[in-house]
Design a protein around this motif. Structure first.
Motif, PDB file in Angstrom:
ATOM      1  N   GLY A 113       0.807  -1.225   0.000  1.00 47.21           N
ATOM      2  CA  GLY A 113       0.000   0.000   0.000  1.00 47.21           C
ATOM      3  C   GLY A 113       0.833   1.264   0.000  1.00 47.21           C
ATOM      4  N   ASN A 114       1.872   1.294   0.821  1.00 48.76           N
ATOM      5  CA  ASN A 114       2.703   2.494   0.896  1.00 48.76           C
ATOM      6  C   ASN A 114       3.559   2.680  -0.348  1.00 48.76           C
ATOM      7  OD1 ASN A 114       2.502   4.047   3.580  1.00 48.76           O
ATOM      8  ND2 ASN A 114       2.298   1.898   4.142  1.00 48.76           N
ATOM      9  N   PHE A 115       4.074   1.598  -0.909  1.00 51.94           N
ATOM     10  CA  PHE A 115       4.857   1.730  -2.138  1.00 51.94           C
ATOM     11  C   PHE A 115       3.959   2.136  -3.308  1.00 51.94           C
ATOM     12  CE2 PHE A 115       8.282   0.134   0.246  1.00 51.94           C
ATOM     13  CZ  PHE A 115       9.448   0.337  -0.474  1.00 51.94           C
ATOM     14  N   ILE A 116       2.767   1.578  -3.394  1.00 48.61           N
ATOM     15  CA  ILE A 116       1.852   1.950  -4.477  1.00 48.61           C
ATOM     16  C   ILE A 116       1.434   3.409  -4.337  1.00 48.61           C
ATOM     17  CG2 ILE A 116      -0.445   1.499  -5.469  1.00 48.61           C
ATOM     18  CD1 ILE A 116       1.893  -0.510  -6.185  1.00 48.61           C
ATOM     19  N   SER A 117       1.215   3.878  -3.111  1.00 49.32           N
ATOM     20  CA  SER A 117       0.908   5.304  -2.905  1.00 49.32           C
ATOM     21  C   SER A 117       2.066   6.177  -3.372  1.00 49.32           C
ATOM     22  CB  SER A 117       0.619   5.581  -1.429  1.00 49.32           C
ATOM     23  OG  SER A 117      -0.586   4.998  -1.047  1.00 49.32           O
ATOM     24  N   GLY A 118       3.290   5.766  -3.046  1.00 46.88           N
ATOM     25  CA  GLY A 118       4.456   6.520  -3.502  1.00 46.88           C
ATOM     26  C   GLY A 118       4.555   6.559  -5.016  1.00 46.88           C
ATOM     27  N   ILE A 119       4.292   5.438  -5.658  1.00 46.68           N
ATOM     28  CA  ILE A 119       4.338   5.386  -7.124  1.00 46.68           C
ATOM     29  C   ILE A 119       3.237   6.258  -7.717  1.00 46.68           C
ATOM     30  CG2 ILE A 119       4.013   3.869  -9.133  1.00 46.68           C
ATOM     31  CD1 ILE A 119       5.399   1.661  -7.369  1.00 46.68           C
ATOM     32  N   ALA A 120       2.027   6.148  -7.187  1.00 45.48           N
ATOM     33  CA  ALA A 120       0.905   6.956  -7.686  1.00 45.48           C
ATOM     34  C   ALA A 120       1.218   8.446  -7.539  1.00 45.48           C
ATOM     35  CB  ALA A 120      -0.376   6.591  -6.940  1.00 45.48           C
ATOM     36  N   ASN A 121       1.767   8.843  -6.407  1.00 37.97           N
ATOM     37  CA  ASN A 121       2.106  10.248  -6.188  1.00 37.97           C
ATOM     38  C   ASN A 121       3.172  10.731  -7.161  1.00 37.97           C
ATOM     39  OD1 ASN A 121       0.334  10.327  -4.020  1.00 37.97           O
ATOM     40  ND2 ASN A 121       1.933  10.038  -2.490  1.00 37.97           N
ATOM     41  N   ASN A 122       4.155   9.904  -7.456  1.00 35.51           N
ATOM     42  CA  ASN A 122       5.255  10.312  -8.331  1.00 35.51           C
ATOM     43  C   ASN A 122       4.898  10.244  -9.808  1.00 35.51           C
ATOM     44  OD1 ASN A 122       8.054  10.863  -6.921  1.00 35.51           O
ATOM     45  ND2 ASN A 122       6.909   9.444  -5.651  1.00 35.51           N
ATOM     46  N   ILE A 123       4.015   9.332 -10.183  1.00 37.13           N
ATOM     47  CA  ILE A 123       3.590   9.242 -11.587  1.00 37.13           C
ATOM     48  C   ILE A 123       2.431  10.200 -11.859  1.00 37.13           C
ATOM     49  CG2 ILE A 123       2.557   7.717 -13.340  1.00 37.13           C
ATOM     50  CD1 ILE A 123       4.060   5.409 -12.153  1.00 37.13           C
ATOM     51  N   GLY A 124       1.653  10.488 -10.815  1.00 33.38           N
ATOM     52  CA  GLY A 124       0.526  11.397 -10.977  1.00 33.38           C
ATOM     53  C   GLY A 124      -0.736  10.710 -11.466  1.00 33.38           C
ATOM     54  N   VAL A 125      -0.923   9.448 -11.088  1.00 40.95           N
ATOM     55  CA  VAL A 125      -2.129   8.718 -11.470  1.00 40.95           C
ATOM     56  C   VAL A 125      -2.734   8.052 -10.234  1.00 40.95           C
ATOM     57  CG1 VAL A 125      -1.318   8.261 -13.816  1.00 40.95           C
ATOM     58  CG2 VAL A 125      -0.881   6.586 -12.024  1.00 40.95           C
ATOM     59  N   LYS A 126      -3.988   7.675 -10.362  1.00 47.24           N
ATOM     60  CA  LYS A 126      -4.641   6.945  -9.281  1.00 47.24           C
ATOM     61  C   LYS A 126      -4.421   5.453  -9.507  1.00 47.24           C
ATOM     62  CE  LYS A 126      -8.926   6.120  -6.896  1.00 47.24           C
ATOM     63  NZ  LYS A 126     -10.322   6.417  -6.714  1.00 47.24           N
ATOM     64  N   ILE A 127      -3.970   4.772  -8.446  1.00 45.19           N
ATOM     65  CA  ILE A 127      -3.762   3.323  -8.505  1.00 45.19           C
ATOM     66  C   ILE A 127      -4.501   2.708  -7.331  1.00 45.19           C
ATOM     67  CG2 ILE A 127      -2.090   1.438  -8.481  1.00 45.19           C
ATOM     68  CD1 ILE A 127       0.046   3.486  -9.368  1.00 45.19           C
TER      69      ILE A 127
END
Length: 185
Positions: A113-127
């Motif tokens: 969950g925390n890694f996916i949130s980090g990726i979503a924040n850095n890519i700028g998309v909702k995951i």
């Protein structure tokens, strides 16, 4: 382009590790540190050998990803460490059926969950991601079953090398298995 994506995923990984550090520390009532030791982009077929061989017994928390990033993510560690860490997490709790498996699933869920949130924040998309499941088998069997689901579309996988301080988990991997090639914004 691959270097741009790796740099973005590195930043996302540090953000995810910080979030997982805070969440695990709060859950366990003691300081836990999640460290990102490295990040590699690998061909799907190369992952088992790079991670120690197809016959290595592992525990895996697996979740399907949806939204701006389609694919899977797998939190994997050697089975002996999964057993040890699960026992450490549930230390002092009353024995309940499947509590050890639930403890490992929750650890994986927090990391994912925390890694996916980090990726979503850095890519700028909702995951978003599905409720995680646990797989216990050989590394080859676990990865073959997941990669088969995206084999026609997956060109490269990303592998985070992780360690945990405070819960004695020295070796763990978080693998991102995208259906399509990820691009930096």
């Amino acid at each position: 382009m691959r270097e741009d994506m790796l740099e973005l995923l590195r930043r996302a990984g540090y953000e995810g590790a910080l979030g997982a550090t805070n969440a695990l520390s709060n859950m366990l009532g003691r300081k836990v540190y999640v460290n990102v030791l490295g990040l590699l982009a690998l061909l799907p077929e190369d992952i088992p050998e790079i991670l120690g061989g197809r016959e290595k017994h592992v525990a895996c928390v697996l979740s399907r990803l949806h939204g701006g990033y389609e694919g899977f993510t797998a939190f994997i560690c050697p089975l002996r460490y999964a057993v040890k860490i699960s026992l450490r997490i549930i230390e002092g709790l009353p024995p309940v059926e499947d509590i050890q498996e639930d403890a490992f699933r929750e650890l994986g869920n927090i990391v994912i969950g925390n890694f996916i949130s980090g990726i979503a924040n850095n890519i700028g998309v909702k995951i978003t991601y599905d409720e995680p499941v646990i797989l216990i088998d050989t590394l080859g069997a676990v990865l073959d079953s997941v990669i088969a689901l995206v084999s026609d579309e997956c060109e490269v996988c990303y592998v985070y090398y992780l360690s945990f301080e405070g819960i004695d988990l020295k070796k763990a991997k978080l693998i991102l298995i995208p259906k399509v090639v990820l691009h930096a914004p």
